[in-house]
Design a protein around this motif. Structure first.
Motif, PDB file in Angstrom:
ATOM      1  N   GLY A   1       0.813  -1.217   0.000  1.00 27.93           N
ATOM      2  CA  GLY A   1       0.000   0.000   0.000  1.00 27.93           C
ATOM      3  C   GLY A   1       0.843   1.263   0.000  1.00 27.93           C
ATOM      4  N   THR A   2       2.061   1.204   0.535  1.00 29.98           N
ATOM      5  CA  THR A   2       2.933   2.379   0.515  1.00 29.98           C
ATOM      6  C   THR A   2       3.390   2.688  -0.901  1.00 29.98           C
ATOM      7  N   VAL A   3       3.578   1.652  -1.688  1.00 27.20           N
ATOM      8  CA  VAL A   3       3.959   1.838  -3.098  1.00 27.20           C
ATOM      9  C   VAL A   3       2.792   2.446  -3.857  1.00 27.20           C
ATOM     10  N   VAL A   4       1.613   1.883  -3.650  1.00 26.63           N
ATOM     11  CA  VAL A   4       0.399   2.390  -4.300  1.00 26.63           C
ATOM     12  C   VAL A   4       0.153   3.845  -3.883  1.00 26.63           C
ATOM     13  N   ALA A   5       0.300   4.132  -2.595  1.00 26.30           N
ATOM     14  CA  ALA A   5       0.060   5.496  -2.110  1.00 26.30           C
ATOM     15  C   ALA A   5       1.009   6.493  -2.771  1.00 26.30           C
ATOM     16  N   LEU A   6       2.296   6.164  -2.858  1.00 34.15           N
ATOM     17  CA  LEU A   6       3.262   7.091  -3.471  1.00 34.15           C
ATOM     18  C   LEU A   6       2.954   7.299  -4.945  1.00 34.15           C
ATOM     19  N   GLU A   7       2.566   6.235  -5.626  1.00 37.77           N
ATOM     20  CA  GLU A   7       2.241   6.393  -7.051  1.00 37.77           C
ATOM     21  C   GLU A   7       0.953   7.191  -7.230  1.00 37.77           C
ATOM     22  N   ALA A   8      -0.027   6.986  -6.363  1.00 38.27           N
ATOM     23  CA  ALA A   8      -1.270   7.763  -6.452  1.00 38.27           C
ATOM     24  C   ALA A   8      -1.021   9.225  -6.096  1.00 38.27           C
ATOM     25  N   LEU A   9      -0.170   9.477  -5.100  1.00 43.61           N
ATOM     26  CA  LEU A   9       0.130  10.856  -4.704  1.00 43.61           C
ATOM     27  C   LEU A   9       0.892  11.620  -5.782  1.00 43.61           C
ATOM     28  N   ALA A  10       1.579  10.925  -6.660  1.00 44.00           N
ATOM     29  CA  ALA A  10       2.335  11.589  -7.730  1.00 44.00           C
ATOM     30  C   ALA A  10       1.415  12.390  -8.643  1.00 44.00           C
ATOM     31  N   ASP A  11       0.146  11.969  -8.751  1.00 43.51           N
ATOM     32  CA  ASP A  11      -0.809  12.652  -9.625  1.00 43.51           C
ATOM     33  C   ASP A  11      -1.916  13.372  -8.852  1.00 43.51           C
ATOM     34  N   PHE A  12      -1.850  13.360  -7.536  1.00 45.90           N
ATOM     35  CA  PHE A  12      -2.904  13.938  -6.704  1.00 45.90           C
ATOM     36  C   PHE A  12      -2.699  15.447  -6.589  1.00 45.90           C
ATOM     37  N   LYS A  13      -3.715  16.220  -6.925  1.00 48.63           N
ATOM     38  CA  LYS A  13      -3.600  17.683  -6.901  1.00 48.63           C
ATOM     39  C   LYS A  13      -4.701  18.359  -6.087  1.00 48.63           C
ATOM     40  N   GLU A  14      -5.557  17.572  -5.434  1.00 52.92           N
ATOM     41  CA  GLU A  14      -6.733  18.115  -4.746  1.00 52.92           C
ATOM     42  C   GLU A  14      -6.384  19.086  -3.630  1.00 52.92           C
ATOM     43  N   ARG A  15      -5.435  18.700  -2.776  1.00 57.06           N
ATOM     44  CA  ARG A  15      -5.030  19.522  -1.638  1.00 57.06           C
ATOM     45  C   ARG A  15      -3.777  18.927  -1.030  1.00 57.06           C
ATOM     46  N   GLU A  16      -3.196  19.664  -0.064  1.00 58.19           N
ATOM     47  CA  GLU A  16      -2.005  19.150   0.609  1.00 58.19           C
ATOM     48  C   GLU A  16      -2.365  17.986   1.519  1.00 58.19           C
ATOM     49  N   VAL A  17      -1.418  17.075   1.644  1.00 60.73           N
ATOM     50  CA  VAL A  17      -1.534  15.977   2.596  1.00 60.73           C
ATOM     51  C   VAL A  17      -0.753  16.415   3.830  1.00 60.73           C
ATOM     52  N   ASP A  18      -1.445  16.512   4.954  1.00 61.75           N
ATOM     53  CA  ASP A  18      -0.805  16.984   6.178  1.00 61.75           C
ATOM     54  C   ASP A  18       0.200  15.976   6.719  1.00 61.75           C
ATOM     55  N   LEU A  19      -0.139  14.695   6.599  1.00 63.64           N
ATOM     56  CA  LEU A  19       0.733  13.656   7.131  1.00 63.64           C
ATOM     57  C   LEU A  19       0.634  12.402   6.273  1.00 63.64           C
ATOM     58  N   LEU A  20       1.778  11.928   5.817  1.00 66.69           N
ATOM     59  CA  LEU A  20       1.877  10.642   5.129  1.00 66.69           C
ATOM     60  C   LEU A  20       2.562   9.690   6.091  1.00 66.69           C
ATOM     61  N   ILE A  21       1.920   8.567   6.365  1.00 64.26           N
ATOM     62  CA  ILE A  21       2.484   7.550   7.239  1.00 64.26           C
ATOM     63  C   ILE A  21       2.696   6.294   6.402  1.00 64.26           C
ATOM     64  N   THR A  22       3.942   5.839   6.357  1.00 61.48           N
ATOM     65  CA  THR A  22       4.243   4.568   5.701  1.00 61.48           C
ATOM     66  C   THR A  22       4.667   3.585   6.787  1.00 61.48           C
ATOM     67  N   ILE A  23       4.165   2.362   6.674  1.00 62.94           N
ATOM     68  CA  ILE A  23       4.379   1.346   7.701  1.00 62.94           C
ATOM     69  C   ILE A  23       4.832   0.053   7.029  1.00 62.94           C
ATOM     70  N   GLY A  24       5.951  -0.493   7.495  1.00 66.81           N
ATOM     71  CA  GLY A  24       6.445  -1.752   6.932  1.00 66.81           C
ATOM     72  C   GLY A  24       6.644  -1.659   5.430  1.00 66.81           C
ATOM     73  N   SER A  25       7.249  -0.571   4.996  1.00 66.61           N
ATOM     74  CA  SER A  25       7.322  -0.249   3.569  1.00 66.61           C
ATOM     75  C   SER A  25       8.521  -0.887   2.851  1.00 66.61           C
TER      76      SER A  25
END
Length: 183
Positions: free
Chosen positions: A64-88
């Motif tokens: 899910g950390t890989v998916v999240a980073l790839e999805a965030l690469a194209d995300f423009k809606e608003r800032e993400v206050d905190l990204l938490i990666t676990i067991g990445s």
């Protein structure tokens, strides 16, 4: 693994042992479908956070950390206050080398990134995400300070299991503190 085995050998191990990871990294159709779900979840979370005047927190575990980073690469809606990666596995070259290259950098919309790992978690091989591994392609002028907490004690038999991470007091405190900061 990454300092001992060549990248082709690492890829072969991932492809033969970690079937779900291999499917995501190697099958464009599967990746596209999963990323569409990830993008949809990000948009929904952003809308809910905005509607309730709460911070936008993205928490992801393992693949899910890989998916999240790839999805965030194209995300423009608003800032993400905190990204938490676990067991990445992001710090392993066999994973990072097969990701979208736009995702192999600090996500510009992320304010703070905290990465958690247990020293006995074999998936979080390097236990830190930094300029020595995943973020090594970041230009020097780009912000790339992941707060790595690599001493989580995952009490489960499977040191990669999410339950043992989520009930760790430090992990719980960081998530709770981020939510309370907005109220």
């Amino acid at each position: 693994m990454s300092s001992v085995l060549s990248l082709p050998m690492q890829n072969q191990i991932v492809d033969s042992v970690l079937i779900q990871v291999s499917a995501y990294l190697n099958d464009a159709r599967i990746k596209k479908d999963i990323l569409a779900l990830g993008a949809s979840a990000l948009c929904e979370a952003a809308s809910l956070a905005e509607a309730h005047s709460e911070p936008l927190i993205v928490a992801a575990h393992s693949l899910g950390t890989v998916v999240a980073l790839e999805a965030l690469a194209d995300f423009k809606e608003r800032e993400v206050d905190l990204l938490i990666t676990i067991g990445s596995p992001l710090s392993t070259e066999t994973v990072a080398s097969r990701m979208n290259q736009r995702a192999r950098r600090w996500p510009s919309i992320v304010r703070t990134w905290v990465n958690f790992s247990d020293p006995d978690d074999l998936v979080a091989l390097h236990h830190s995400i930094d300029r020595r591994n995943f973020l090594r392609t970041c230009p020097d002028h780009h912000f790339a300070a992941v707060f790595n907490i690599g001493d989580v004690i995952n009490h489960m038999d499977n040191h990669h299991g999410i339950a043992g991470y989520l009930d760790d007091p430090v992990v719980a405190q960081i998530i709770t503190s981020a939510r309370q900061a907005s109220t």
